[in-house]
Each structure stands twice: as structure tokens, then as C-alpha cells.
Design a protein around this motif. Structure first.
Motif, PDB file in Angstrom:
ATOM      1  N   GLY A 118       1.556  -8.899   4.694  1.00 51.81           N
ATOM      2  CA  GLY A 118       2.592  -9.469   3.830  1.00 51.81           C
ATOM      3  C   GLY A 118       3.190  -8.410   2.922  1.00 51.81           C
ATOM      4  O   GLY A 118       3.554  -8.674   1.770  1.00 51.81           O
ATOM      5  N   ALA A 119       3.282  -7.192   3.443  1.00 50.47           N
ATOM      6  CA  ALA A 119       3.862  -6.075   2.684  1.00 50.47           C
ATOM      7  C   ALA A 119       5.176  -5.675   3.334  1.00 50.47           C
ATOM      8  O   ALA A 119       5.506  -6.136   4.431  1.00 50.47           O
ATOM      9  CB  ALA A 119       2.886  -4.893   2.682  1.00 50.47           C
ATOM     10  N   SER A 120       5.952  -4.813   2.656  1.00 48.91           N
ATOM     11  CA  SER A 120       7.158  -4.269   3.275  1.00 48.91           C
ATOM     12  C   SER A 120       6.818  -2.890   3.854  1.00 48.91           C
ATOM     13  O   SER A 120       5.747  -2.345   3.579  1.00 48.91           O
ATOM     14  CB  SER A 120       8.279  -4.157   2.239  1.00 48.91           C
ATOM     15  N   THR A 121       7.743  -2.363   4.646  1.00 49.40           N
ATOM     16  CA  THR A 121       7.533  -1.001   5.144  1.00 49.40           C
ATOM     17  C   THR A 121       8.362  -0.034   4.301  1.00 49.40           C
ATOM     18  O   THR A 121       9.277  -0.449   3.595  1.00 49.40           O
ATOM     19  CB  THR A 121       7.961  -0.862   6.622  1.00 49.40           C
ATOM     20  N   ALA A 122       8.002   1.223   4.389  1.00 54.39           N
ATOM     21  CA  ALA A 122       8.694   2.260   3.619  1.00 54.39           C
ATOM     22  C   ALA A 122       9.218   3.296   4.601  1.00 54.39           C
ATOM     23  O   ALA A 122       8.602   4.346   4.793  1.00 54.39           O
ATOM     24  CB  ALA A 122       7.720   2.896   2.631  1.00 54.39           C
ATOM     25  N   PRO A 123      10.360   3.013   5.222  1.00 58.00           N
ATOM     26  CA  PRO A 123      10.845   3.938   6.256  1.00 58.00           C
ATOM     27  C   PRO A 123      11.226   5.306   5.680  1.00 58.00           C
ATOM     28  O   PRO A 123      11.044   6.323   6.345  1.00 58.00           O
ATOM     29  CB  PRO A 123      12.069   3.227   6.838  1.00 58.00           C
ATOM     30  N   ARG A 144       3.496  -2.065 -10.763  1.00 55.91           N
ATOM     31  CA  ARG A 144       3.673  -3.220  -9.888  1.00 55.91           C
ATOM     32  C   ARG A 144       3.908  -2.806  -8.434  1.00 55.91           C
ATOM     33  O   ARG A 144       3.457  -3.484  -7.515  1.00 55.91           O
ATOM     34  CB  ARG A 144       4.900  -3.982 -10.389  1.00 55.91           C
ATOM     35  N   ARG A 145       4.608  -1.671  -8.265  1.00 56.90           N
ATOM     36  CA  ARG A 145       4.966  -1.256  -6.905  1.00 56.90           C
ATOM     37  C   ARG A 145       3.920  -0.274  -6.364  1.00 56.90           C
ATOM     38  O   ARG A 145       3.787   0.846  -6.874  1.00 56.90           O
ATOM     39  CB  ARG A 145       6.356  -0.610  -6.910  1.00 56.90           C
ATOM     40  N   VAL A 146       3.200  -0.719  -5.336  1.00 58.17           N
ATOM     41  CA  VAL A 146       2.138   0.109  -4.743  1.00 58.17           C
ATOM     42  C   VAL A 146       2.595   0.561  -3.364  1.00 58.17           C
ATOM     43  O   VAL A 146       2.906  -0.275  -2.502  1.00 58.17           O
ATOM     44  CB  VAL A 146       0.811  -0.671  -4.631  1.00 58.17           C
ATOM     45  N   GLN A 169       1.078 -10.586  -8.211  1.00 54.89           N
ATOM     46  CA  GLN A 169       2.473 -10.159  -8.383  1.00 54.89           C
ATOM     47  C   GLN A 169       2.700  -8.715  -7.918  1.00 54.89           C
ATOM     48  O   GLN A 169       3.841  -8.258  -7.880  1.00 54.89           O
ATOM     49  CB  GLN A 169       2.910 -10.344  -9.852  1.00 54.89           C
ATOM     50  N   THR A 170       1.638  -8.032  -7.539  1.00 50.35           N
ATOM     51  CA  THR A 170       1.763  -6.649  -7.066  1.00 50.35           C
ATOM     52  C   THR A 170       2.513  -6.608  -5.726  1.00 50.35           C
ATOM     53  O   THR A 170       2.278  -7.454  -4.866  1.00 50.35           O
ATOM     54  CB  THR A 170       0.353  -6.024  -6.908  1.00 50.35           C
ATOM     55  N   GLU A 171       3.420  -5.653  -5.617  1.00 51.59           N
ATOM     56  CA  GLU A 171       4.214  -5.521  -4.385  1.00 51.59           C
ATOM     57  C   GLU A 171       3.745  -4.295  -3.610  1.00 51.59           C
ATOM     58  O   GLU A 171       3.606  -3.218  -4.181  1.00 51.59           O
ATOM     59  CB  GLU A 171       5.706  -5.345  -4.741  1.00 51.59           C
ATOM     60  N   PHE A 172       3.570  -4.473  -2.315  1.00 54.53           N
ATOM     61  CA  PHE A 172       3.047  -3.381  -1.488  1.00 54.53           C
ATOM     62  C   PHE A 172       4.058  -2.940  -0.443  1.00 54.53           C
ATOM     63  O   PHE A 172       4.721  -3.779   0.174  1.00 54.53           O
ATOM     64  CB  PHE A 172       1.767  -3.825  -0.767  1.00 54.53           C
ATOM     65  N   SER A 173       4.150  -1.633  -0.259  1.00 56.21           N
ATOM     66  CA  SER A 173       4.883  -1.130   0.895  1.00 56.21           C
ATOM     67  C   SER A 173       3.997  -0.127   1.623  1.00 56.21           C
ATOM     68  O   SER A 173       3.132   0.529   1.022  1.00 56.21           O
ATOM     69  CB  SER A 173       6.224  -0.516   0.491  1.00 56.21           C
ATOM     70  N   GLY A 191      -4.380   2.503   8.957  1.00 54.55           N
ATOM     71  CA  GLY A 191      -5.691   2.172   9.520  1.00 54.55           C
ATOM     72  C   GLY A 191      -6.414   1.106   8.714  1.00 54.55           C
ATOM     73  O   GLY A 191      -5.854   0.516   7.789  1.00 54.55           O
ATOM     74  N   PRO A 192      -7.679   0.879   9.035  1.00 54.32           N
ATOM     75  CA  PRO A 192      -8.469  -0.146   8.339  1.00 54.32           C
ATOM     76  C   PRO A 192      -8.524   0.087   6.822  1.00 54.32           C
ATOM     77  O   PRO A 192      -8.550  -0.868   6.052  1.00 54.32           O
ATOM     78  CB  PRO A 192      -9.866  -0.002   8.950  1.00 54.32           C
ATOM     79  N   GLN A 193      -8.522   1.343   6.395  1.00 57.12           N
ATOM     80  CA  GLN A 193      -8.629   1.594   4.965  1.00 57.12           C
ATOM     81  C   GLN A 193      -7.348   1.201   4.225  1.00 57.12           C
ATOM     82  O   GLN A 193      -7.396   0.832   3.044  1.00 57.12           O
ATOM     83  CB  GLN A 193      -8.985   3.071   4.707  1.00 57.12           C
ATOM     84  N   THR A 194      -6.215   1.244   4.913  1.00 52.40           N
ATOM     85  CA  THR A 194      -4.977   0.756   4.288  1.00 52.40           C
ATOM     86  C   THR A 194      -5.098  -0.738   4.011  1.00 52.40           C
ATOM     87  O   THR A 194      -4.741  -1.222   2.925  1.00 52.40           O
ATOM     88  CB  THR A 194      -3.778   1.058   5.212  1.00 52.40           C
ATOM     89  N   VAL A 195      -5.603  -1.459   4.981  1.00 51.25           N
ATOM     90  CA  VAL A 195      -5.814  -2.901   4.786  1.00 51.25           C
ATOM     91  C   VAL A 195      -6.727  -3.129   3.582  1.00 51.25           C
ATOM     92  O   VAL A 195      -6.446  -3.947   2.696  1.00 51.25           O
ATOM     93  CB  VAL A 195      -6.446  -3.525   6.060  1.00 51.25           C
ATOM     94  N   GLU A 196      -7.818  -2.377   3.516  1.00 53.32           N
ATOM     95  CA  GLU A 196      -8.760  -2.535   2.394  1.00 53.32           C
ATOM     96  C   GLU A 196      -8.125  -2.219   1.052  1.00 53.32           C
ATOM     97  O   GLU A 196      -8.382  -2.891   0.056  1.00 53.32           O
ATOM     98  CB  GLU A 196      -9.972  -1.610   2.599  1.00 53.32           C
ATOM     99  N   GLN A 197      -7.310  -1.168   1.023  1.00 56.48           N
ATOM    100  CA  GLN A 197      -6.682  -0.793  -0.252  1.00 56.48           C
ATOM    101  C   GLN A 197      -5.723  -1.895  -0.710  1.00 56.48           C
ATOM    102  O   GLN A 197      -5.674  -2.231  -1.902  1.00 56.48           O
ATOM    103  CB  GLN A 197      -5.951   0.550  -0.112  1.00 56.48           C
ATOM    104  N   VAL A 198      -4.982  -2.467   0.229  1.00 55.69           N
ATOM    105  CA  VAL A 198      -4.052  -3.543  -0.147  1.00 55.69           C
ATOM    106  C   VAL A 198      -4.834  -4.761  -0.643  1.00 55.69           C
ATOM    107  O   VAL A 198      -4.535  -5.325  -1.709  1.00 55.69           O
ATOM    108  CB  VAL A 198      -3.124  -3.904   1.032  1.00 55.69           C
ATOM    109  N   LEU A 199      -5.856  -5.153   0.104  1.00 53.58           N
ATOM    110  CA  LEU A 199      -6.623  -6.349  -0.304  1.00 53.58           C
ATOM    111  C   LEU A 199      -7.288  -6.134  -1.667  1.00 53.58           C
ATOM    112  O   LEU A 199      -7.304  -7.027  -2.519  1.00 53.58           O
ATOM    113  CB  LEU A 199      -7.674  -6.695   0.755  1.00 53.58           C
ATOM    114  N   ALA A 200      -7.839  -4.947  -1.877  1.00 49.71           N
ATOM    115  CA  ALA A 200      -8.534  -4.688  -3.141  1.00 49.71           C
ATOM    116  C   ALA A 200      -7.551  -4.568  -4.303  1.00 49.71           C
ATOM    117  O   ALA A 200      -7.789  -5.121  -5.387  1.00 49.71           O
ATOM    118  CB  ALA A 200      -9.376  -3.411  -3.021  1.00 49.71           C
ATOM    119  N   HIS A 201      -6.429  -3.868  -4.091  1.00 51.11           N
ATOM    120  CA  HIS A 201      -5.432  -3.755  -5.163  1.00 51.11           C
ATOM    121  C   HIS A 201      -4.865  -5.136  -5.498  1.00 51.11           C
ATOM    122  O   HIS A 201      -4.639  -5.453  -6.666  1.00 51.11           O
ATOM    123  CB  HIS A 201      -4.304  -2.796  -4.763  1.00 51.11           C
ATOM    124  N   ARG A 202      -4.669  -5.947  -4.466  1.00 56.96           N
ATOM    125  CA  ARG A 202      -4.142  -7.295  -4.721  1.00 56.96           C
ATOM    126  C   ARG A 202      -5.165  -8.110  -5.528  1.00 56.96           C
ATOM    127  O   ARG A 202      -4.810  -8.811  -6.475  1.00 56.96           O
ATOM    128  CB  ARG A 202      -3.834  -7.975  -3.385  1.00 56.96           C
TER     129      ARG A 202
END
Lengths: 311, 311
Positions: free
Chosen positions: B175-180, B129-131, B154-158, B137-148
Motif C-alpha cells: 500500500g505504498a507508492s513507487t519512487a521512479p 511523514r514521508r518515508v 498517517q506515515t506515507e511510504f514510497s 526485498g523482505p527487509q523493505t517489507v519489514e521496514q515499512v511494517l515496523a515504521h508504520r
């Protein structure tokens, strides 16, 4: 981004500006100024068809060219041309697509015609006037138009084809005469241009008189042959567009395979144009130009079309 | 002939139809049903730039695809994307040009995201569930959209990035959280996706907990590396998109070079999708998917875009 279709491209073709650009492209290739990676190739065994991707860049020019050419023999049954394709022009500064020239192989036909005429101009006797063209297809038309543009209006053309009917129609369309007696026509011509898809020689070597120049453009793939090996071996000057390519599948490849010609006797057209190598050395020399087509020609003509579009 | 620009293509992207097509493309590749000639390549040394031409045909499909991708790093100074390109779709029956998808690399980004999510779906624990996505970069956006799209809402992204500022902006947009705290985030993630241009490992192997799945998409050319060699060596299952390509320049190439991994332990993603090879075998397995990108993905997504355009 510019998109031009075949008829839009047709309207921008001006052989008088394309010819010097193609000449320069041969010189640049000869001088190592053109990066030409290996040709890409994919086959379609179900249709006995294929696709070639030729691409290259003339160093320090601000764009580069990718040419896609397809060959689908079965199209003939559908009443469609067997060859098709397009030319992409991209910025060599940013990589952006600048133009799609959807020419359906038209530019390949035109640049082949122009290269043939430039070779004839460089190698035929100075006052060569009688041009015999063998073949009745689109490339015959191109060779006549290009030779007329480059050699001048006083040039006389005769056409021979395996089908007398097609030769008559082709000659009529071009304002040329027909050559019903091939032996007589070969013997009388100053310049012979072969533009067929032949796989066996079109005439015997001994029909050709001293002083004749022959430009052969039909052998663009393995298995094709227009000239008698004995004629190639007899020539006083063998000029090719690219040694490696012609030794592989050009007219000279057959003579090389039999050991009658050595590859190091071949002279590249770019070397003649650059003045690095002599062409014809006597009015009685038989000279042959064996042209298989190189990507630098595609680059040059695509740039001319784009420049004409912008002007 | 169809010509679509980037925004027109954008409107036709539907990950729910593209994902199964890409999955099938991996299976077809695995089964030898895709002809993939060697990638064409031309360089522009003056600009440290290059152009790749990837092309291929899925046997018995009625079209084929040629993808042109350019990389001009200097574009960054001009405020332009460094990557650009287009996809040509041609008939595999007549050779005619059917479409120019002038996507400026958009489809490559999308298909890479979808392949990453499909790999995560196939290899992560069933209730993952936790990704955690590394990169901004642009590929991060793509990975989030595709994984979602593929794993569900219900998948959670940081998001973690080398720049905290960019990570915050990227996370907010998605709509993700950050991972400091990267170590904590790596230890807590069910799925880790690396989507950076890194040339050295992003985190040490021992931060990763048993049961984690890692999808790495950044190593698309020689010299790039996102994962610690020790992590690659420690993985219970190493899955690649194409063995030959990943052994050459993927994440696994570094571990192979040191002798810590043998190429014959690699499993192709298509074999997993086809059910020919098992994926994860225990909830405590560490699994890695090393994706370098294959032309079959480009074929599949181009066909989906054309189908959507026609529907």
C-alpha cells in the motif's frame, strides 16, 4: 526437520557402528579434514555456571554439527543433572536445520566412553583382560559398556570409588566386581580407566606395574587431575586426543607445567589410528591415553544417530 | 520444551510489544548489562557459504539465547532462501533447553525492521511523514511494517528499487507508492531507509536535503555499502547500534577508513534511548542511524515470542 528426545536417542545408540565412526573422526581431525572453530563460551557468574558451544564440519560431508553443553552445579540441589545440552545438525549444502538431538548430554557421555575404549584397545597389551575403572558416575557406566563392546565379552571389570557403597551399587548394576583394595587393584589391572571429577591424583605412580595401560577421561577442564605427575612422566607412551587441548588442561598439562614432560613427546590418538605413529612398543610399556574430548567425536556420533533414525 | 516453526512464530509477532523490548535491549547493551561473547563463525568454502552463532545473556534475566544463522548463496539457484537459521532459548538458572524457535531467519528480519523504525522515530524530525525505502526485498517489507507500527498510520511510504518492476510489485503489496525518480524522492523524503545488499553508494550526498534522517540497515557484513562517504561525513549526528561493530563493517566504517569520520564522534542508539546522549539537535540536522544488528535484539524478540506463546 527431525527432533529426537533423550529416550528416542537412547534407542538409536549402537556402539558397534558408532565406534568406527569415532575412530574415523579422530583420523580426519589428525589429517586436518575437520574445521573446528574456537569453542564458544558464556558464563553465568550468579550460578557459577557456564555454557559451551562446540561446532565443526568434516570437510566434504553434507552436514555439520553444533553442540551446546551447559554446566549448572546448583542443579544438584534441585535433584537435576548438572550437565545438559543438545546437538544441532545442519546441512552443509543449504544451511537448513536437519535435526535437533535433545540428548541432555547423553551423546557426550557415550562418545567419551567409546573414545576411551578405542584408546584402550589401541594401546593396551593384546591380551589385556582385567579392566579397573575408577569412579562411580555415569561415565564409569559408559566406559564399562564401551570397553565391553569393543574389547569383547571376556573382559573382566572391577570398580573402585571413593564411596565403597556407591562402588558396590555401580559394580552390581554393571555385572562387575568391586575393588576394595585400590593398591592391589591398580597393580593387578591390565587396563586402568579413570573417570572421576578428581582434582588430585587418585593413586601414586609406583602402584602401577609395567605393561599397564591407563585411559584417563576425567580432566575435561582446568583444575582437574586424576593421575600422579610421576606416572605421566614415567609413561613410555603418552597419547592425547588433541595436543593443544591436553597441554592446556588435560592430565599431561600438569606434567608439562613442571617441565617433566615436553609437549613434542605427545602423540595424537588419530595418528595412532591412522598408522602414522606407533602405539605400545613392548609388553612392559606403560601407556597413557589422556582424553579431553573433541568436537569431531560429537559430529561422528550425531551422524550415526541420524543415520540410525533414517534406516 | 517448546518447538515453534516459522508459521507458528509468525502468528506470535506483535510489533507493539516487541518494539519496547528491543528498545530496552539497546539500553541494556549500552549499560553493560548484556554479556555478548564473540560471534562464532564457520565457513563452507565449497559453497561460498557460512554460519554465524550469536549468543548472549541479559544479566539477571532467567533465560539466554543462542542464534544460529546460515548464509548459503547457492540456495538461490535451488529456489530456496539464502538465509536460514533458528533461535535456541535456554534457562539461565538450570541450563535446560526451553525452546527451539525454528524461525528460518524470520525473527532477524523482524527485529531489524523494528530497530530501524525505532531509530527513525528517535532521530527524525517530530513531524516526519514521508518515508522513502530503498530496496525491494523482505527487509523493505519489514521496514515499512515496523515504521508504520511505530510512526503511525498517517506515515506515507514510497519504494525505490534497482528493478522498477520489483519496486512496483513491492509497493503495491505494501500500500505504498513507487519512487521512479530517485533524486526527487531522496530530496523530498523526511526519512530515508536503505535496505539493500548494495556494495556501492545508492545516491550522491548532495541529493539529501537538510533535516533528513537516514536509517541504513544493509551493511551487515564487510564489503557492503549503501551510503555515500560524503553523506556520512556531512551528517550532523551519526548514530550506530554498536560502535565496535559499525566501525568494523557498518556504513560508518568506510568514512572512518578514509579519515573523514572519527570513531569517537559516533553515538550509540542505546545512549539516545537512555537519554544519555542527545539525538537530533535542530530541524535542519541530517541524522544517520547505521545499524548492523546486535544479539541483544535477538534475545529481546525471542523472549517476546516465548511470552506470547505462554500467554
Amino acid at each position: 526437520m527431525i527432533i529426537l528426545n533423550k529416550s528416542e536417542i537412547e534407542a538409536l545408540i549402537d556402539r558397534s557402528t558408532i565406534a568406527p565412526a569415532i575412530k574415523s573422526a579422530f583420523v580426519a581431525t589428525r589429517q586436518g579434514q575437520v574445521e573446528l572453530p574456537p569453542v564458544g563460551h558464556i558464563t553465568f557468574p550468579d550460578h557459577n555456571a557456564d555454557c559451551h558451544i562446540k561446532y565443526g564440519h568434516m570437510r566434504h560431508q553434507d552436514n555439520f554439527v553444533i553442540k551446546v553443553a551447559t554446566g549448572f552445579p546448583g542443579n544438584a540441589d534441585l535433584g537435576m543433572p548438572t550437565g545438559n545440552g543438545m546437538v544441532l545438525v545442519l546441512s552443509a549444502i543449504t544451511g537448513a536445520l536437519q535435526a535437533v538431538l535433545h540428548d541432555e548430554m547423553r551423546l557426550t557421555d557415550v562418545r567419551t566412553g567409546i573414545a576411551g575404549a578405542l584408546a584402550s584397545q589401541a594401546l593396551a597389551r593384546p591380551k589385556a583382560r582385567r579392566v579397573l575403572v575408577l569412579g562411580t558416575g555415569p561415565q564409569t557406566v559408559e566406559q564399562v559398556l564401551a570397553h565391553r563392546a569393543i574389547l569383547g565379552d571376556q573382559t573382566e571389570f572391577s570398580i573402585w570409588g571413593r564411596s565403597a557403597e556407591r562402588a558396590t551399587a555401580c559394580a552390581a548394576a554393571l555385572g562387575a566386581s568391586t575393588a576394595p583394595d585400590l593398591q592391589a587393584a591398580v597393580s593387578q589391572a591390565d587396563i586402568i580407566v579413570t573417570a572421576t571429577g578428581a582434582k588430585t591424583p587418585l593413586f601414586p605412580a609406583d602402584w602401577v606395574m609395567p605393561g599397564t595401560h591407563i585411559t584417563a577421561v576425567g580432566a575435561d577442564a582446568p583444575g582437574k587431575q586424576e593421575l600422579d605427575i610421576a606416572l605421566v612422566a614415567r609413561a613410555d607412551r603418552l597419547v592425547v586426543d588433541l595436543v593443544t587441548q591436553c597441554a592446556h588442561h588435560g592430565e599431561v598439562s600438569h606434567a608439562i607445567a613442571t617441565g617433566m614432560v615436553h609437549p613434542n613427546t605427545l602423540v595424537e590418538l588419530g595418528a595412532i589410528f591412522a598408522g602414522e605413529a606407533p602405539g605400545r612398543q613392548s609388553t612392559s610399556d606403560i601407556t597413557i591415553a589422556d582424553l579431553t574430548g573433541i568436537a569431531a567425536q560429537d559430529i561422528a556420533i550425531a551422524q550415526c544417530i541420524l543415520a540410525a533414525h533414517h534406516s
